[in-house]
Design a protein around this motif. Sequence first.
Motif, PDB file in Angstrom:
ATOM      1  N   GLN A  99       1.088  -0.753   0.138  1.00 10.89           N
ATOM      2  CA  GLN A  99      -0.120  -0.129   0.387  1.00 10.89           C
ATOM      3  C   GLN A  99       0.847   1.643  -0.031  1.00 10.89           C
ATOM      4  OE1 GLN A  99      -3.242  -0.787   3.310  1.00 10.89           O
ATOM      5  NE2 GLN A  99      -4.111  -1.014   1.921  1.00 10.89           N
ATOM      6  N   ARG A 100       0.396   2.244  -0.503  1.00 10.10           N
ATOM      7  CA  ARG A 100       0.753   3.885  -0.821  1.00 10.10           C
ATOM      8  C   ARG A 100       0.341   4.322   0.821  1.00 10.10           C
ATOM      9  NH1 ARG A 100      -0.064   4.976  -5.445  1.00 10.10           N
ATOM     10  NH2 ARG A 100       2.106   4.446  -5.951  1.00 10.10           N
ATOM     11  N   VAL A 101       1.179   4.778   1.389  1.00  8.56           N
ATOM     12  CA  VAL A 101       0.620   5.231   2.972  1.00  8.56           C
ATOM     13  C   VAL A 101       1.615   7.080   3.056  1.00  8.56           C
ATOM     14  CG1 VAL A 101       1.258   5.461   5.079  1.00  8.56           C
ATOM     15  CG2 VAL A 101       0.945   3.299   4.223  1.00  8.56           C
ATOM     16  N   PHE A 102       0.721   7.407   3.497  1.00  8.87           N
ATOM     17  CA  PHE A 102       0.996   9.853   3.266  1.00  8.87           C
ATOM     18  C   PHE A 102       0.898   9.769   4.545  1.00  8.87           C
ATOM     19  CE2 PHE A 102      -0.496  13.592   4.705  1.00  8.87           C
ATOM     20  CZ  PHE A 102      -0.030  14.158   3.688  1.00  8.87           C
ATOM     21  N   ILE A 103       1.852  10.188   5.240  1.00  7.04           N
ATOM     22  CA  ILE A 103       2.030  10.604   6.822  1.00  7.04           C
ATOM     23  C   ILE A 103       2.410  12.386   6.204  1.00  7.04           C
ATOM     24  CG2 ILE A 103       3.598  10.446   8.330  1.00  7.04           C
ATOM     25  CD1 ILE A 103       5.485   7.982   6.997  1.00  7.04           C
ATOM     26  N   GLY A 104       1.539  13.064   7.953  1.00  6.32           N
ATOM     27  CA  GLY A 104       0.885  14.209   7.908  1.00  6.32           C
ATOM     28  C   GLY A 104       2.583  14.754   7.505  1.00  6.32           C
ATOM     29  N   SER A 105       2.595  15.988   7.206  1.00  8.31           N
ATOM     30  CA  SER A 105       3.711  16.812   6.803  1.00  8.31           C
ATOM     31  C   SER A 105       4.144  17.189   7.890  1.00  8.31           C
ATOM     32  CB  SER A 105       3.904  17.668   4.844  1.00  8.31           C
ATOM     33  OG  SER A 105       2.681  18.726   5.725  1.00  8.31           O
ATOM     34  N   ALA A 106       5.273  18.360   7.857  1.00  5.27           N
ATOM     35  CA  ALA A 106       6.370  18.833   8.813  1.00  5.27           C
ATOM     36  C   ALA A 106       5.933  18.923  10.360  1.00  5.27           C
ATOM     37  CB  ALA A 106       6.329  20.334   8.149  1.00  5.27           C
ATOM     38  N   THR A 107       5.833  19.841  10.971  1.00  2.00           N
ATOM     39  CA  THR A 107       5.506  20.146  12.600  1.00  2.00           C
ATOM     40  C   THR A 107       4.132  19.225  12.902  1.00  2.00           C
ATOM     41  OG1 THR A 107       4.967  22.133  11.805  1.00  2.00           O
ATOM     42  CG2 THR A 107       6.889  21.895  13.159  1.00  2.00           C
ATOM     43  N   GLY A 108       3.751  18.929  11.554  1.00  3.93           N
ATOM     44  CA  GLY A 108       2.030  18.211  11.618  1.00  3.93           C
ATOM     45  C   GLY A 108       1.919  17.100  11.739  1.00  3.93           C
ATOM     46  N   GLU A 109       3.844  16.519  11.508  1.00  3.91           N
ATOM     47  CA  GLU A 109       3.649  14.705  11.450  1.00  3.91           C
ATOM     48  C   GLU A 109       3.447  14.332  12.881  1.00  3.91           C
ATOM     49  OE1 GLU A 109       7.564  12.113  12.601  1.00  3.91           O
ATOM     50  OE2 GLU A 109       8.103  13.243  10.171  1.00  3.91           O
ATOM     51  N   PRO A 110       2.188  13.134  12.455  1.00  2.00           N
ATOM     52  CA  PRO A 110       1.834  12.595  13.651  1.00  2.00           C
ATOM     53  C   PRO A 110       2.986  11.106  13.782  1.00  2.00           C
ATOM     54  CG  PRO A 110       1.253  11.485  11.743  1.00  2.00           C
ATOM     55  CD  PRO A 110       1.758  12.681  11.330  1.00  2.00           C
ATOM     56  N   GLN A 111       3.205  11.966  15.626  1.00  2.00           N
ATOM     57  CA  GLN A 111       4.361  11.028  15.800  1.00  2.00           C
ATOM     58  C   GLN A 111       4.443   9.881  16.728  1.00  2.00           C
ATOM     59  OE1 GLN A 111       7.705  13.676  17.550  1.00  2.00           O
ATOM     60  NE2 GLN A 111       5.019  15.571  17.884  1.00  2.00           N
ATOM     61  N   GLU A 112       3.004   9.565  17.358  1.00  2.00           N
ATOM     62  CA  GLU A 112       3.137   8.634  17.863  1.00  2.00           C
ATOM     63  C   GLU A 112       2.671   7.414  16.358  1.00  2.00           C
ATOM     64  OE1 GLU A 112       2.133   5.506  21.078  1.00  2.00           O
ATOM     65  OE2 GLU A 112       3.527   6.781  20.782  1.00  2.00           O
ATOM     66  N   LEU A 113       2.124   7.803  15.648  1.00  2.00           N
ATOM     67  CA  LEU A 113       2.139   6.866  14.397  1.00  2.00           C
ATOM     68  C   LEU A 113       3.352   6.479  13.575  1.00  2.00           C
ATOM     69  CD1 LEU A 113      -1.077   8.812  12.837  1.00  2.00           C
ATOM     70  CD2 LEU A 113      -1.541   6.353  14.450  1.00  2.00           C
ATOM     71  N   VAL A 114       3.700   7.397  13.628  1.00  2.00           N
ATOM     72  CA  VAL A 114       5.119   7.406  12.623  1.00  2.00           C
ATOM     73  C   VAL A 114       6.388   5.873  13.843  1.00  2.00           C
ATOM     74  CG1 VAL A 114       7.573   8.474  12.051  1.00  2.00           C
ATOM     75  CG2 VAL A 114       5.054   9.354  11.764  1.00  2.00           C
TER      76      VAL A 114
END
Length: 629
Positions: free
Chosen positions: A29-44
Amino acid sequence: MKRSLYWADGYVEKKRTAEAAISMIRPGQRVFIGSATGEPQELVRALSAGIVRLSGLEVVRLMGYETTSLSEIADQTQDHNLNIRTIYLGSADTEEISRYMRFITPLNISEVPGLFLSRKLPIHVALIQVSPPDDFGWMSLGISVDITLAAAQSADLVIAQVNPQMPRTMGQSFIHVNAVHILVEHEEPLLSTGLRKSAKRAEWIGKHVTRLIEDGSTLQIGLDAASQATAKGLADKNDLGFHSQYITDDVMHLYASGVITNRKKGINEGKLVTSCAIGTPNLYEFLHDNPGVDFRPSDYVNDPFIISQHNRMVSMNVAHSIDLTGQVSAEASKHTFFAGVSGIPDFVRGARRSKGGKSIIMLFSSSKDGKRSHIVPSLENAAVVVPRGDVHYVATEYGAVNLFGKSLQERVLALIGIAHPDHRDWLFSAAKEARLIGNERHLGEATRGIYPIQLEEALIRDGEEITIRPSKPVDERRLQEHYYNLDKKDVQLRFFHEKRSFDRQDVEIRSQIDYIKDLTLVALVGEFGFGKVVGVGEYLLLPEKNFAEVAFSISKPYQGKGLGKIFIRKLARAARENGIAGLIAYTTPQNKAMISLFKTLPYKVKTSFDGESLTLTCRFDEIAAPEDN
């Protein structure tokens, strides 16, 4: 009967742990990660831990801070488990860029939302971070709307980290609980950047750039040090507007101090418009529930058509390097915070089409140790982000020039004039070898010249702005035109004989100067880079006397406006600061204007006449008594 709050019931049903949420991602699958300071750190973090069970996963991101290095994981697994598609490298340093170059996808950021929404690049899973829902079930994407909104709108599966520390920002930043499939509640500090001290070089660039920005301009400001130094230098401006991809603490401070009012933007008046915030927790607190800030997606904020509708739109972006013809590379370094195509072309083109707009490219003239020039003969392996035809203003710590409408030869002279002095000779030689300039040309004293910005001054005469500044190599042609347009009488007073030809050698010695032993000041009217020379004041050091010989010429329509007094005052100041003992002028007894000019100085003036010419002298260590003047 009690009405059911359906979204609230759904909210409870959608809650999962981060691990459980990530377990729903499937191989390939292709997964998008919210960018810059909005990165969802727990999910990453959970994604990083769970990658071992996945294969063929592709991560799409705009700007990643690499708090958990997915790029390193992809590198270690040789892209088997994980492939990265990075549109904007963010704060990567030079070593990381070369190492992970294969991950970069060159795209204008304005085009990315459409890529997602059209499903040309389908997003299977979107990992985003949001604020808690309001009473109606709306959650805000907070400080990262950019391409995140489009990713969430188009994804098959949306997983949101709900973080109470995410500010609720206004504008087109909201997503409803019903549009999210899985919710992971996890509170943690948002990614932030500290306030950085700008280097002296950045501050000098800022000084040159702020002079180009008029009251009422709308600004786009990059993330880099030079852009932020420019922002700090705008404290004396009035009624500025803001429309930019990123909002920072410096912009917040300009808004709080009343410098940015957004009253004269021409579009979205009264609003700061942005798509992402990068800064300190103070900035995020400022943005919470602030109706004065509109967050919009990148296909709006970076749309050249939208940008062009602003009044006096000014785009300010830092490049890594520029070649002598004007081609710009904007790859990242640890000092500039960006890489890839990013939003620079969008804002460059939009600003150019704005009424009264300006596009400004800033760069450090050399590497920090001065050994490597960032102005180069040609861009060889670097990607061209801004074509030479789109480049207008260019600024380094050594000055600013306007390349628009300039020939390649004029561009070479202009850019070498703002290059680091240690690199001007070899750049000049390389330009000759490439036949960009004639073989008969030479730099002369300009090789080591440091442009003295303190001598610049703008004044208003009869409603017209006149700029007084030191001459630059690029002024050669306009100096020539000035002398050709002088009255015959003024030519005789200036050159002591009737002179009808002013060839390149006549003006080269007045534009290729070192600003110490020889200094030429020009008075210009008109737009920066296209101004017409209406006056010239110059001095040339006579080493045997340690005196500076001065001469002046002012176009007829501009005589009697006090330009001569300003010229001689500035020349005297510069000569004195450069260790010169005094001024000397050779003229005729009929040149009453020159005699009067010398008498405006606060020094004793001595005159001598040899039967043909009159000599005027003054020493800086001999102050005139009040009755002498």
